[in-house]
Design a protein around this motif. Structure first.
Motif, PDB file in Angstrom:
ATOM      1  N   ARG A 143      43.691  49.205  40.915  1.00 23.15           N
ATOM      2  CA  ARG A 143      43.206  48.754  42.007  1.00 23.15           C
ATOM      3  C   ARG A 143      44.692  48.750  42.941  1.00 23.15           C
ATOM      4  O   ARG A 143      44.542  47.858  43.954  1.00 23.15           O
TER       5      ARG A 143
ATOM      6  N   LYS B  12      39.639  44.385  48.666  1.00 19.45           N
ATOM      7  CA  LYS B  12      38.738  45.057  48.989  1.00 19.45           C
ATOM      8  C   LYS B  12      37.857  45.647  50.669  1.00 19.45           C
ATOM      9  O   LYS B  12      37.301  46.171  50.764  1.00 19.45           O
TER      10      LYS B  12
ATOM     11  N   LEU C 266      35.865  51.027  45.084  1.00 20.38           N
ATOM     12  CA  LEU C 266      35.363  49.795  45.426  1.00 20.38           C
ATOM     13  C   LEU C 266      34.364  49.180  44.517  1.00 20.38           C
ATOM     14  O   LEU C 266      34.030  48.229  44.549  1.00 20.38           O
TER      15      LEU C 266
ATOM     16  N   SER D 178      29.883  46.375  54.111  1.00 20.55           N
ATOM     17  CA  SER D 178      31.377  45.668  54.010  1.00 20.55           C
ATOM     18  C   SER D 178      30.919  44.266  54.562  1.00 20.55           C
ATOM     19  O   SER D 178      31.045  42.458  53.753  1.00 20.55           O
TER      20      SER D 178
END
Length: 704
Positions: free
Chosen positions: A553, A592, A582, A619
């Motif tokens: 991440r 994110k 993602l 998003s």
């Protein structure tokens, strides 16, 4: 043989008379000396009695005055009768001596002079006696265990028959707790001084005399961790969890046993697993510690920080932990923890961006502990990041009033001075030097100092500071990264490669695999950027892959890798990297949101406006889903009255700087608001319930 002449006889008589006279004088001198010795002895006895009486009188005066030291005048007036007796005795002695001999001073002049000095130096008050602490020490020494009702039991090292018994030279029975306290104290002291062997002996002795005390197991695990033997450290903690017995005292003074194992050892084992990269095991251990003792603040703070920092969960997940810690402390009747409020405030600012809430929590932390250095430090950092320079400087100066040698505060103060528009470079350098003087082995100070010196143009001095930092703290990954980046920009690429490799070797975790573990991700990422800059794209891909293997991440690695692939024209590869990342990062997190934004910007740079719009819409849907989930959790947790109060506060905040995007119809009576990159739903709950019920009715009628 005849008679002696008269002159000779007279001379003999004179000599005899002189001899007799000399003998009489000597006898008188001996008698006087004996009398003087007796008088001196009597005088010594009187002095001792007088001093004892003086001490009693002073104690009475102190008791009458209270917590203030009596003045010299009060003591002299209280001692006046004793002084007169001593003065009279001295006057008699003076009359018995020669007139040319001066009379001695009063016997208490020196004593009163010393009292006057003490009174003038302290000038005000003496420290009050802490009777509660005194009682606790006495109970530990004598083995008393008291209850709020006044009853007590007595911990004894003897057996039931009251006799000391031995078996094979070993005394039988239980040792008093003060013996374990003493051994654990010396073990902790030796560990702080780096005397690991002596500390280990003390802790092992403490376990032999009391295997149920968990402090010794914790100390042994820290020694093993210091030696980089994580397996042995885990074994010590597991042994302590299996053997130790723990309890806590509520605010009402009632001692209660824990619901499970020792929470301190569970939390310590969780921290160890977290350092080794076993995040799921660490989370489970933190939860076990909180269940064993719900008022254990450290377990809740560790759980919140693990979820928000490394598991990349939202601020709501951390907020639940902090709120639970606050509630459990109140329920147990214990004082609030400044540690909880400080960590909570830092999360609200860094994760949620709520400066107002963070300031409120910092004020609560300082109300609990007015000398909480961590709260002042975090407040100062927050304010200078918001460019409130004067307020940040005030916070740093406040903490330095009582914590002058706090190297972290001095470091943050110096960094603020380097970023301030009207900052003084000399003042910043002075603050860095003060921080190094306070702690010459602080790797964070050395790194920040080197970066500032490099910014001023002195690359050689920056290189020496970074080299010094890696020598005093070999496992500090940001130091190795800063040194490698410095060589990448101002030095030779091969030197930078060697520095990155050396840093990975030093910072690698035992269970980190080929990538070295979580702490090495930043080093692999910086190495990949170096290789991409040098045109070695295959090597750069290997470094980026290792970085994601260490931390899947790591947003910086994903952004750098996709930027390189875009520059090479490999757009599909860049999209694949974004899509895979993602799916691994939880929705609603800042990481994110950053990835969505980077993905959108990449599509805009290649003139794919339709693709950029699609990424933006995805998003937004992701954020809306998170907001709905949070809304559901809040609805389940709060009562109806709390909901109305929260809605009022939320509406008040939203109206301050809201931007209307679209308004729904009158059938719902609500609106969607866009603020700071987030979409907020402002639909009344009552309307939502009616809408759901009507939809259910329509669905049932259509099905029939």
């Amino acid at each position: 043989g005849g008679p002696l002449p008269k002159t000779i006889i007279d001379e003999q008589e004179n000599s005899i008379n002189m001899s007799n006279t000399t003998t009489d004088i000597a006898t008188n001198e001996q008698q006087k000396q004996q009398q003087q010795d007796e008088q001196n002895m009597q005088q010594d006895v009187m002095i001792a009695e007088a001093i004892r009486t003086e001490d009693d009188v002073i104690a009475q005066v102190v008791a009458q005055v209270g917590t203030t030291i009596p003045t010299v005048e009060e003591i002299v007036s209280a001692l006046d009768p004793i002084q007169q007796i001593i003065n009279g005795n001295n006057q008699d002695d003076a009359n018995n001596k020669d007139a040319t001999t001066p009379a001695p001073n009063t016997l208490t002049d020196e004593y009163l002079s010393s009292l006057a000095t003490v009174a003038n130096v302290t000038n005000a008050t003496i420290m009050e006696v802490n009777f509660q602490m005194t009682r606790m020490v006495e109970d530990r020494v004598y083995g008393f265990r008291r209850t709020p009702s006044g009853d007590y039991s007595y911990d004894t090292s003897l057996l039931s028959d009251g006799a000391v018994q031995f078996r094979d030279g070993v005394r039988l029975g239980n040792a008093l707790k003060i013996n374990a306290d003493r051994l654990n104290y010396f073990g902790k002291k030796d560990f702080a001084k780096g005397k690991l062997e002596e500390a280990q002996e003390s802790y092992e002795h403490a376990i032999r005399i009391d295997p149920r005390d968990g402090r010794a197991y914790l100390g042994l695990s820290r020694i093993a961790e210091k030696r980089r033997d994580f397996t042995l450290a885990r074994q010590f903690l597991q042994g302590g969890i299996a053997n130790s017995v723990s309890s806590f005292t509520t605010g009402d003074g009632v001692e209660q046993p824990d619901r499970g194992a020792n929470p301190f050892l569970l939390q310590a084992l969780g921290s160890l697993e977290e350092k080794m990269g076993h995040l799921s095991q660490a989370e489970a251990l933190y939860i076990s510690a909180a269940r064993s003792r719900p008022s254990h603040a450290a377990a809740w703070v560790s759980l919140a920080q693990l979820r928000t920092r490394k598991l990349r969960q939202t601020a709501a997940a951390g907020r639940v932990c902090y709120q639970t810690a606050e509630r459990e402390l109140k329920r147990a009747g214990l004082p609030m923890s400044s540690y909880v409020y400080t960590a909570w405030a830092a999360m609200e600012y860094k994760k949620a961006g709520d400066v107002r809430r963070a300031r409120e929590l910092f004020r609560k932390a300082l109300k609990v502990d007015p000398k909480c250095s961590a709260a002042y430090l975090q407040m100062g950092v927050m304010e200078y990041q918001k460019e409130n320079w004067d307020l940040a400087e005030t916070h740093f100066e406040d903490v330095l009033q009582f914590d002058k040698r706090n190297s972290r505060v001095l470091q943050a103060y110096a960094i603020m001075e380097t970023k301030r528009p009207d900052g003084n470079s000399r003042k910043a350098i002075g603050l860095f030097e003060r921080a190094l003087k306070a702690n010459s082995r602080d790797a964070g100070v050395l790194q920040a100092y080197a970066l500032f010196v490099s910014k001023l143009g002195d690359v050689d001095a920056a290189r020496e500071l970074l080299k010094r930092g890696t020598e005093v703290s070999k496992r500090h990954a940001p130091l190795w990264q800063a040194w490698g980046v410095l060589e990448t920009r101002h030095g030779i690429a091969e030197d930078a490669r060697n520095i990155f490799q050396q840093g990975i070797w030093e910072c690698a975790q035992m269970t980190g695999g080929q990538s070295g573990g979580y702490s090495c991700a930043r080093l692999w990422q910086a190495w990949g950027v170096l290789e991409a800059r040098e045109g070695a794209h295959a090597a750069a891909r290997r470094c980026f892959a290792r970085a994601l293997d260490a931390d899947n991440r790591n947003v910086a690695t994903i952004t750098a890798w996709t930027t390189m692939e875009q520059a090479l024209g490999n757009i599909d590869d860049a999209r694949h990297i974004f899509e895979r990342a993602l799916t691994q990062i939880p929705a609603g997190s800042n990481e994110k949101a950053s990835l969505w934004r980077a993905y959108e910007l990449m599509e805009q740079r290649i003139d794919n406006n339709d693709g950029a719009l699609q990424v933006y819409q995805r998003s937004m849907r992701d954020m809306i889903a998170v907001q709905e989930e949070v809304f559901k959790e809040d609805s389940a947790a709060n009562t109806a009255s709390q909901k109305r109060e929260n809605d009022k506060k939320l509406n008040k905040v939203l109206r301050s700087s809201e931007v209307e995007v679209v308004r729904w119809g009158d059938s719902l009576g609500g609106e969607i608001l866009y603020q700071n990159g987030y979409i907020e739903s402002n639909v009344p709950e009552s309307v939502m319930k009616r809408q759901r019920s009507s939809n259910n009715d329509k669905g049932s009628s259509s099905s029939s």
